[in-house]
Write an enzyme that holds these catalytic residues in place. Structure first.
Site, PDB file in Angstrom:
ATOM      1  N   ASP A 212      -3.116   1.777   3.240  1.00  0.00           N
ATOM      2  CA  ASP A 212      -2.862   2.873   2.300  1.00  0.00           C
ATOM      3  C   ASP A 212      -3.635   4.129   2.697  1.00  0.00           C
ATOM      4  OD1 ASP A 212      -0.979   2.838   0.328  1.00  0.00           O
ATOM      5  OD2 ASP A 212      -2.226   1.875  -1.189  1.00  0.00           O
TER       6      ASP A 212
ATOM      7  N   LYS B 202       8.244  -2.581  -1.717  1.00  0.00           N
ATOM      8  CA  LYS B 202       7.440  -2.702  -0.494  1.00  0.00           C
ATOM      9  C   LYS B 202       7.678  -4.045   0.186  1.00  0.00           C
ATOM     10  CE  LYS B 202       3.996   0.449  -2.365  1.00  0.00           C
ATOM     11  NZ  LYS B 202       2.739   0.600  -3.129  1.00  0.00           N
TER      12      LYS B 202
ATOM     13  N   GLN C 103      -2.285  -2.455  -5.364  1.00  0.00           N
ATOM     14  CA  GLN C 103      -1.468  -1.490  -6.097  1.00  0.00           C
ATOM     15  C   GLN C 103      -2.284  -0.816  -7.205  1.00  0.00           C
ATOM     16  OE1 GLN C 103       1.814  -0.626  -5.392  1.00  0.00           O
ATOM     17  NE2 GLN C 103       1.490   0.976  -6.925  1.00  0.00           N
TER      18      GLN C 103
END
Length: 295
Positions: free
Chosen positions: A121, A54, A98
């Site tokens: 997200d 990422k 994460q």
């Protein structure tokens, strides 16, 4: 005849080029640089790999990227403090924590602490609710990537029979909701199958578009699909290791078995995977534009 391969690598490349142009334009005209922070707690190898990818992608597109790596024993309170700090940091437009987190940390509490306007997200309840209502929001990255793959491959979804195998909050539920909505890439009739479905093959054989996100390697065989169906394989399963040490991956669909019956199919690797990170970058760009009042 062999199925058309829907390449996530090529589609992601095209979208990233579009993002890079827009990021450069924002910087040149407004002095605005989209900012993303990724927060990793612990030393899970897969998570470390995802976060590294990422950050690498963000830098390549001209997006400012910060990575925070915390030890496994980090307290929930400390993580919440860090997240809140980035909520108030005007240089950061997107916050990604994460998952999974260590067991002593409440994931739901952490996700709810992220400012919904920085939730790139798409997991905050506010964004999930807006998605369900069809309102403007950050779409979860993997379902968003699936929509882009279908639309950019010219797959007609309006009126199509769509079957989703899997009911996770990350893929199954959101993609089912998005595809039934009155929107581009939607207007489909959607069925969701899961571990309690009595006769899964009955449903999967009806699918014009079959989306499989169950986490079971090669579970879908040729006798479970309709001739000419479009297959979107979300699964990434490690089934072995090459002599070089590289992991051997397989999807939830038995690619070799179905490739001569399906009309189109995503490969594993190289299908949905590259799209997920790409849509994270697209969401970060969107967050920066929203913060600047650019709709």
């Amino acid at each position: 005849m062999q199925a058309t391969i829907i390449s996530g690598v090529e589609t992601a490349k095209a979208i990233r080029e579009e993002i890079a142009i827009e990021v450069a334009d924002l910087k040149n005209k407004l002095g605005l640089v989209p900012g993303l922070v990724t927060i990793l707690v612990g030393e899970d190898p897969a998570s470390q790999s995802y976060v590294a990818a990422k950050n690498k992608t963000a830098h390549a597109l001209g997006i400012h990227s910060e990575q925070i790596t915390l030890p496994t024993e980090t307290s929930e309170a400390e993580l919440l403090r860090i997240v809140d700090g980035y909520n108030r940091n005007s240089a950061i437009h997107g916050i990604l924590v994460q998952l999974p987190l260590p067991r002593h940390i409440n994931e739901a509490k952490v996700l709810c602490t992220i400012d919904p306007d920085k939730d790139v997200d798409g997991f905050h309840p506010v964004n999930v609710g807006k998605m369900m209502l069809g309102e403007r929001c950050f779409l979860p990255c993997t379902p968003h990537g699936i929509l882009e793959l279908l639309q950019r491959s010219g797959v007609e979804t309006s009126g199509a029979e769509v079957v989703v195998v899997g009911r996770s909050n990350i893929v199954g539920k959101p993609i089912a909701n998005l595809m039934l909505q009155k929107r581009p890439g939607g207007n489909a009739t959607v069925t969701i199958c899961h571990t309690r479905t009595r006769d899964m093959a009955f449903h999967t054989r009806r699918a014009d578009i079959l989306i499989v996100a169950a986490g079971v390697a090669k579970m879908i065989k040729a006798d479970q699909i309709k001739e000419g169906a479009v297959i979107i394989d979300v699964g990434v399963n490690r089934i072995g290791q090459a002599p070089s040490g590289k992991a051997i991956l397989a999807g939830d669909v038995d690619f070799a078995d179905v490739v001569n019956k399906a009309g189109a199919i995503t490969p594993v690797p190289g299908g949905v995977g590259p799209m997920t990170i790409t849509m994270l970058m697209k969401n970060t760009l969107q967050a920066a534009k929203q913060a600047a009042g650019i709709v």
